[in-house]
Design a protein around this motif. Structure first.
Motif, mmCIF file in Angstrom:
data_model
loop_
_atom_site.group_PDB
_atom_site.id
_atom_site.type_symbol
_atom_site.label_atom_id
_atom_site.label_comp_id
_atom_site.label_asym_id
_atom_site.label_seq_id
_atom_site.Cartn_x
_atom_site.Cartn_y
_atom_site.Cartn_z
ATOM 1 N N ARG A 322 0.774 -1.156 0.011
ATOM 2 C CA ARG A 322 0.054 0.088 0.071
ATOM 3 C C ARG A 322 0.754 1.200 0.016
ATOM 4 O O ARG A 322 1.991 1.284 0.550
ATOM 5 C CB ARG A 322 -0.837 0.129 1.369
ATOM 6 C CG ARG A 322 -1.950 -1.029 1.288
ATOM 7 C CD ARG A 322 -3.164 -0.474 2.378
ATOM 8 N NE ARG A 322 -3.937 -1.682 2.706
ATOM 9 C CZ ARG A 322 -3.794 -2.020 3.674
ATOM 10 N NH1 ARG A 322 -2.951 -1.409 4.697
ATOM 11 N NH2 ARG A 322 -4.423 -3.035 4.027
ATOM 12 N N ASP A 323 0.221 2.451 -0.583
ATOM 13 C CA ASP A 323 0.825 3.560 -0.339
ATOM 14 C C ASP A 323 0.517 4.324 1.017
ATOM 15 O O ASP A 323 -0.190 3.679 1.605
ATOM 16 C CB ASP A 323 0.931 4.380 -1.836
ATOM 17 C CG ASP A 323 -0.865 5.115 -1.633
ATOM 18 O OD1 ASP A 323 -1.431 4.757 -0.946
ATOM 19 O OD2 ASP A 323 -0.991 5.610 -2.839
ATOM 20 N N GLY A 324 1.198 5.347 1.295
ATOM 21 C CA GLY A 324 0.802 6.076 2.748
ATOM 22 C C GLY A 324 -0.557 6.585 2.912
ATOM 23 O O GLY A 324 -1.063 6.672 3.858
ATOM 24 N N ALA A 325 -1.150 6.636 1.726
ATOM 25 C CA ALA A 325 -2.781 7.144 1.644
ATOM 26 C C ALA A 325 -3.548 5.868 1.887
ATOM 27 O O ALA A 325 -4.943 6.014 1.991
ATOM 28 C CB ALA A 325 -3.130 7.777 0.596
ATOM 29 N N GLY A 326 -3.106 4.637 1.876
ATOM 30 C CA GLY A 326 -3.999 3.516 2.009
ATOM 31 C C GLY A 326 -4.245 2.930 0.988
ATOM 32 O O GLY A 326 -4.840 1.742 0.762
#
Ligand code: GLU
Length: 375
Positions: A322-326
């Motif tokens: 996942r990226d930092g934003a979910g």
């Protein structure tokens, strides 16, 4: 619109047969004439050189009839007992009918773990492969006798899709008690129309799927759409067709109404097929923007680009990336246990040996073990 493919072009075909097609509840018996006609269709595919795998439901339906269990949902122990009894008759019927056409049946009973755990997945895949090399017809069902309510497929639509991807089949035929996929459940909406070709399973398609199935068969349209997603993201076309008629497969070839779910023309490599279809990721790795961009350029995921890990995964398990934003960027097989992963995240690969006290892999998730959303 893309035209429907022709049946003759497929080389490895999984045929899923639903309970309500096979078991006549009123008479408490298998529909032998229907099965005999279906086997003629299967024999025709087999004779022209195609590999055929059958995924057959009906163990519980047959067993509960033989046991005269009451209508309605069964308690877990009753469905396990019904499956134990019904599976014997089911397997015998397939074996006898196939052998009448010179084909040999091989029974494979699978649990969720057999398709989702790498070691067991590889075993099941190898056995299926060997049976087909020997020109036998694998007859697959869920091992309902030992499956518990939390750890089971429960419906053979998704099981069949996983079997199809596991066997690298190019077609999955779902024989059902409906002609195909409609714009709305036809029993509720007289204006519903059949969709002949679904090029992509969009949220709109999902919304059309409606609720659950009949009492006899567990799968409704929802599980069929999930099956379609598993199949089509893994390079397998799927067709839903009416199984209530005699010779249902021949009729698909003759142009009977049905719904094709198409897969993009470049099937992903077998390993990626399994990762994409894996139902149960054991955790997640959260990556920074630099790593996210590198993944899109086709790079492996290095420990330096990982900001956090979630879950108690073991080396080799499937994790969500996942990226930092979910947002989910992809999935992959992780090279470290969660406990070790935590110790090396954000660090350079050359530091791994010092940090862990033993040399390890330079990457957290290797490119070959990874599939990105949109791959
Ligand atoms: N595995 C179940 C059985 O053989 C059937 C599940 C389903 O109906 O999809 O009875």
């Amino acid at each position: 619109m893309t035209p429907a493919p022709t049946l003759a072009s497929f080389r490895r075909i999984v045929v899923k047969v639903g309970s309500s097609l096979l078991v006549d509840r009123a008479k408490g018996a298998l529909k032998r004439d229907w099965l005999a006609a279906l086997i003629e269709d299967i024999a025709a595919l087999h004779k022209r050189g195609a590999d055929v795998i059958v995924v057959s439901s009906g163990a519980i339906a047959l067993g509960r009839t033989l046991l005269a269990l009451p209508k309605g949902p069964l308690k877990l122990e009753d469905s396990q007992a019904a499956a134990a009894i019904g599976q014997i008759g089911l397997a015998r019927a397939w074996s006898e009918t196939l052998s009448a056409h010179g084909m040999v049946a091989g029974q494979i009973l699978l649990t969720l773990g057999d398709t989702e755990e790498r070691r067991r997945y590889l075993n099941a895949r190898a056995t299926l492969g060997r049976l087909m090399t020997l020109r036998a017809v694998p007859v697959v069902n869920e091992n309902d006798t030992v499956a518990t309510s939390e750890i089971r497929y429960g419906d053979n639509d998704r099981l069949a899709a996983r079997v199809a991807t596991m066997a690298s089949a190019d077609l999955l035929i779902l024989l059902s008690d409906i002609e195909g996929f409609y714009t709305a459940p036809p029993q509720d909406d007289p204006a519903a129309t059949l969709i002949p070709v679904v090029e992509r399973i969009t949220p709109q398609i999902e919304a059309m799927a409606g609720g659950a199935g009949s009492e006899l068969s567990r799968g409704g349209m929802r599980t069929k759409i999930e099956a379609g997603r598993i199949a089509t993201t893994s390079g397998t076309h799927m067709v839903i067709a009416d199984g209530r008629v005699a010779h249902p497969i021949r009729r698909i070839a003759e142009g009977a109404p049905c719904t094709w779910f198409l897969t993009p023309s470049n099937p992903v490599a077998a390993r990626k097929i399994w990762i994409t279809g894996s139902l149960e990721p054991k955790g997640a790795v959260i990556v920074d923007a630099g790593a996210a961009a590198a993944l899109k350029r086709g790079k492996s995921l290095l420990p330096a680009g990982v900001r956090a890990v979630e879950g108690r995964f073991a080396r080799g398990d499937c994790v969500v990336i996942r990226d930092g934003a979910g947002a989910e960027l992809g999935r992959g097989l992780v090279a470290y246990d969660a406990a070790d992963a935590v110790r090396i995240i954000g660090r350079r690969s050359s530091d791994i040996e010092r940090l862990l006290g033993a040399p390890g892999r330079a990457v957290m998730v290797h490119r070959d073990d990874m599939t990105l959303a949109g791959d």
